[in-house]
Scaffold this motif. Structure first.
Motif, PDB file in Angstrom:
ATOM      1  N   ILE A  21       0.841  -1.210   0.000  1.00 43.02           N
ATOM      2  CA  ILE A  21       0.000   0.000   0.000  1.00 43.02           C
ATOM      3  C   ILE A  21       0.868   1.248   0.000  1.00 43.02           C
ATOM      4  CG2 ILE A  21      -1.683   1.337   1.361  1.00 43.02           C
ATOM      5  CD1 ILE A  21      -2.900  -1.121  -0.052  1.00 43.02           C
ATOM      6  N   GLU A  22       1.941   1.243   0.773  1.00 40.41           N
ATOM      7  CA  GLU A  22       2.820   2.413   0.850  1.00 40.41           C
ATOM      8  C   GLU A  22       3.501   2.674  -0.492  1.00 40.41           C
ATOM      9  OE1 GLU A  22       5.676   5.288   1.459  1.00 40.41           O
ATOM     10  OE2 GLU A  22       6.313   3.260   0.934  1.00 40.41           O
ATOM     11  N   SER A  23       3.942   1.618  -1.174  1.00 41.04           N
ATOM     12  CA  SER A  23       4.637   1.814  -2.444  1.00 41.04           C
ATOM     13  C   SER A  23       3.703   2.327  -3.545  1.00 41.04           C
ATOM     14  CB  SER A  23       5.317   0.515  -2.897  1.00 41.04           C
ATOM     15  OG  SER A  23       4.370  -0.432  -3.314  1.00 41.04           O
ATOM     16  N   LYS A  24       2.431   1.915  -3.502  1.00 38.42           N
ATOM     17  CA  LYS A  24       1.481   2.316  -4.544  1.00 38.42           C
ATOM     18  C   LYS A  24       0.826   3.665  -4.276  1.00 38.42           C
ATOM     19  CE  LYS A  24       0.255  -2.460  -5.424  1.00 38.42           C
ATOM     20  NZ  LYS A  24      -0.760  -3.482  -5.243  1.00 38.42           N
ATOM     21  N   ALA A  69      -8.945   5.403   1.114  1.00 37.73           N
ATOM     22  CA  ALA A  69      -8.227   6.513   0.484  1.00 37.73           C
ATOM     23  C   ALA A  69      -8.668   7.844   1.083  1.00 37.73           C
ATOM     24  CB  ALA A  69      -8.459   6.506  -1.027  1.00 37.73           C
ATOM     25  N   ASN A  70      -9.952   8.003   1.341  1.00 40.62           N
ATOM     26  CA  ASN A  70     -10.428   9.250   1.947  1.00 40.62           C
ATOM     27  C   ASN A  70      -9.962   9.377   3.397  1.00 40.62           C
ATOM     28  OD1 ASN A  70     -11.759  10.644  -0.142  1.00 40.62           O
ATOM     29  ND2 ASN A  70     -13.480   9.227  -0.007  1.00 40.62           N
ATOM     30  N   ARG A  71      -9.828   8.253   4.093  1.00 43.02           N
ATOM     31  CA  ARG A  71      -9.365   8.281   5.479  1.00 43.02           C
ATOM     32  C   ARG A  71      -7.873   8.588   5.588  1.00 43.02           C
ATOM     33  NH1 ARG A  71     -13.320   5.310   7.272  1.00 43.02           N
ATOM     34  NH2 ARG A  71     -12.767   3.358   6.283  1.00 43.02           N
ATOM     35  N   HIS A  72      -7.085   8.074   4.632  1.00 44.06           N
ATOM     36  CA  HIS A  72      -5.630   8.151   4.754  1.00 44.06           C
ATOM     37  C   HIS A  72      -4.941   9.124   3.798  1.00 44.06           C
ATOM     38  CE1 HIS A  72      -5.646   4.810   7.569  1.00 44.06           C
ATOM     39  NE2 HIS A  72      -6.442   4.160   6.740  1.00 44.06           N
ATOM     40  N   GLY A  73      -5.623   9.623   2.781  1.00 47.28           N
ATOM     41  CA  GLY A  73      -5.052  10.624   1.883  1.00 47.28           C
ATOM     42  C   GLY A  73      -3.835  10.178   1.087  1.00 47.28           C
ATOM     43  N   PRO A  74      -4.024   9.422   0.012  1.00 49.37           N
ATOM     44  CA  PRO A  74      -2.892   8.971  -0.803  1.00 49.37           C
ATOM     45  C   PRO A  74      -2.143  10.133  -1.444  1.00 49.37           C
ATOM     46  CG  PRO A  74      -4.960   8.522  -1.924  1.00 49.37           C
ATOM     47  CD  PRO A  74      -5.307   9.017  -0.560  1.00 49.37           C
ATOM     48  N   THR A  75      -0.827   9.956  -1.599  1.00 54.05           N
ATOM     49  CA  THR A  75       0.008  10.989  -2.221  1.00 54.05           C
ATOM     50  C   THR A  75       0.588  10.523  -3.550  1.00 54.05           C
ATOM     51  OG1 THR A  75       1.918  10.194  -0.962  1.00 54.05           O
ATOM     52  CG2 THR A  75       0.646  12.018  -0.006  1.00 54.05           C
ATOM     53  N   ARG A  76       0.452   9.223  -3.859  1.00 57.83           N
ATOM     54  CA  ARG A  76       0.935   8.659  -5.127  1.00 57.83           C
ATOM     55  C   ARG A  76      -0.217   7.962  -5.838  1.00 57.83           C
ATOM     56  NH1 ARG A  76       6.039   5.431  -3.034  1.00 57.83           N
ATOM     57  NH2 ARG A  76       5.677   6.606  -1.190  1.00 57.83           N
TER      58      ARG A  76
END
Length: 159
Positions: A21-24, A69-76
């Motif tokens: 999840i972190e890499s994507k 995604a809404n809870r954690h806010g992806p940057t990539r």
């Protein structure tokens, strides 16, 4: 959606999931509990992170759900659409080039992406990129195939 089984993930499975999840997406989940919910009638399973359906598992590929995604806010892996595309994307439509205002250049064709609206940054859908990120803006053509969106069965999933 019918639950087939539920079980907590082992430490090695959690580490692998968090790294994927972190890499994507650039998101560090860092949850206290991870529980796999296997579904009998769906082509995916759900991972509850601290009781919330934050991760969806498609065969061997894990990604954030719309709620996650809404809870954690992806940057990539983020594709941003304009206000005119919101109603279509929210209803499950594929994302077309004219509606895209910005796309992560690091996205490769075939990867999962989050589709967010530009005004508030809220994620509307999860989709599979049909072209590389640097080719997403333009005048015509489908560039992201929608696979999970606001209001679908996965979005409404509760245990």
């Amino acid at each position: 959606m019918q639950v087939k089984s539920r079980h907590h993930l082992r430490a090695d499975e959690i580490a692998e999931l968090e790294a994927a999840i972190e890499s994507k997406t650039g998101v560090d989940l860092d949850g206290d509990t991870y529980e796999m919910v296997e579904l009998a009638d769906e082509p995916f399973d759900v991972v509850l992170v601290d009781g919330e359906p934050d991760v969806v598992q498609f065969e061997d590929e894990a990604f954030l759900t719309v709620q996650g995604a809404n809870r954690h806010g992806p940057t990539r892996g983020v594709v941003t659409v304009d206000a005119g595309a919101i109603s279509f994307v929210s209803d499950g439509a594929d994302v077309m080039r004219p509606g895209i205002v910005e796309a992560d250049d690091g996205v490769a064709s075939g990867e999962l992406v989050t589709v967010a609206e530009e005004t508030h940054g809220k994620v509307l859908a999860i989709g599979r990129a049909l072209v590389d990120g640097d080719e997403m803006t333009g005048d015509s053509g489908k560039v992201v195939e929608s696979i999970h969106h606001v209001g679908d069965d996965l979005f409404e999933f509760a245990v």
